[in-house]
Scaffold this active site. Sequence first.
Site, PDB file in Angstrom:
ATOM      1  N   GLU A   7       0.859  -1.188   0.000  1.00 38.00           N
ATOM      2  CA  GLU A   7       0.000   0.000   0.000  1.00 38.00           C
ATOM      3  C   GLU A   7       0.896   1.240   0.000  1.00 38.00           C
ATOM      4  O   GLU A   7       1.701   1.430   0.911  1.00 38.00           O
ATOM      5  CB  GLU A   7      -0.943   0.030   1.201  1.00 38.00           C
ATOM      6  CG  GLU A   7      -1.850   1.257   1.168  1.00 38.00           C
ATOM      7  CD  GLU A   7      -2.993   1.231   2.166  1.00 38.00           C
ATOM      8  OE1 GLU A   7      -3.599   2.298   2.388  1.00 38.00           O
ATOM      9  OE2 GLU A   7      -3.281   0.151   2.722  1.00 38.00           O
ATOM     10  N   ASP A  57      -2.043  12.258  -3.377  1.00 37.84           N
ATOM     11  CA  ASP A  57      -2.070  13.704  -3.564  1.00 37.84           C
ATOM     12  C   ASP A  57      -2.323  14.000  -5.042  1.00 37.84           C
ATOM     13  O   ASP A  57      -1.572  13.550  -5.908  1.00 37.84           O
ATOM     14  CB  ASP A  57      -0.730  14.304  -3.129  1.00 37.84           C
ATOM     15  CG  ASP A  57      -0.770  15.811  -2.995  1.00 37.84           C
ATOM     16  OD1 ASP A  57      -1.463  16.460  -3.813  1.00 37.84           O
ATOM     17  OD2 ASP A  57      -0.114  16.347  -2.094  1.00 37.84           O
ATOM     18  N   LYS A  66      -2.566  21.733  -9.752  1.00 40.47           N
ATOM     19  CA  LYS A  66      -2.088  22.696 -10.735  1.00 40.47           C
ATOM     20  C   LYS A  66      -1.300  21.993 -11.843  1.00 40.47           C
ATOM     21  O   LYS A  66      -0.496  21.106 -11.582  1.00 40.47           O
ATOM     22  CB  LYS A  66      -1.217  23.749 -10.057  1.00 40.47           C
ATOM     23  CG  LYS A  66      -1.981  24.598  -9.045  1.00 40.47           C
ATOM     24  CD  LYS A  66      -1.077  25.637  -8.393  1.00 40.47           C
ATOM     25  CE  LYS A  66      -1.864  26.471  -7.377  1.00 40.47           C
ATOM     26  NZ  LYS A  66      -1.004  27.480  -6.711  1.00 40.47           N
ATOM     27  N   GLU A 116     -11.653   9.348   3.355  1.00 37.13           N
ATOM     28  CA  GLU A 116     -12.606   9.224   2.250  1.00 37.13           C
ATOM     29  C   GLU A 116     -13.935   9.863   2.591  1.00 37.13           C
ATOM     30  O   GLU A 116     -14.573  10.499   1.741  1.00 37.13           O
ATOM     31  CB  GLU A 116     -12.803   7.745   1.896  1.00 37.13           C
ATOM     32  CG  GLU A 116     -13.751   7.522   0.730  1.00 37.13           C
ATOM     33  CD  GLU A 116     -13.901   6.054   0.363  1.00 37.13           C
ATOM     34  OE1 GLU A 116     -14.878   5.707  -0.331  1.00 37.13           O
ATOM     35  OE2 GLU A 116     -13.034   5.244   0.759  1.00 37.13           O
TER      36      GLU A 116
END
Length: 232
Positions: free
Chosen positions: A64, A138, A142, A215
């Site tokens: 993970e 993440d 931008k 979440e």
Amino acid sequence: MTASDNPHLDRPLRSFGRIKARPIKPRQAALMDTLLPAIAVPDPRAGPIDPRALMPEAQEVWLEIGFGGGEHMAAQAARRPDVLVIGCEPFLNGVASALRHVDEGGLNNVRIHADDARDLVDALPDASVDRVLILFPDPWHKARHNKRRLVQDETAQAFARILKPGGRLRFVTDWKDYADWALERLGRTAGLRWLADEADDWRIAPPDHVVTRYEEKKLGDTAPIFLEFEKE
């Protein structure tokens, strides 16, 4: 100065942000000193790592990447004590939180790499991992920061390399743009096959998915999108 003069110039851009935010709670700080050394993965920069040596009796190996606070990792490890779950997370507050979950759950099948997952992936042998899990990484919104996203052509190829034939890669995000980005790159990676046949295959969570507090915050611009790939 050239790259050969400074090895740090050869390192890829970081795909993660802060290493530490708020002060770590005393109990968790103590676990950083006691439990973490006992379950830490060897330094991958020191040489190759055979996951079978970390838990010889394990029936499978799961990786993970970016486990956040460790809720999902701990829940999966508790469900499958026969599986070695290796978690990567450079954010020290997340590592500290995960150690609490491991300690409270008495989990003997978790190992942690508290640093950049790409170093560990590079140190793993070919076809040594049964599952790769990348949950809510993440998004680096931008456009000029897209190059910092974890999923790039190079990392997708690395994930395919370490997966066993029939192994699975699960990528989950709640940002539409990152879902499109990841699907494009993972979809063109040799050896990976997207398992979706219809919209519900990416709209509905897999049966073994664990919903975490992160979440539930719904910070993205869409409901979670589940992209599941298989190593051919």
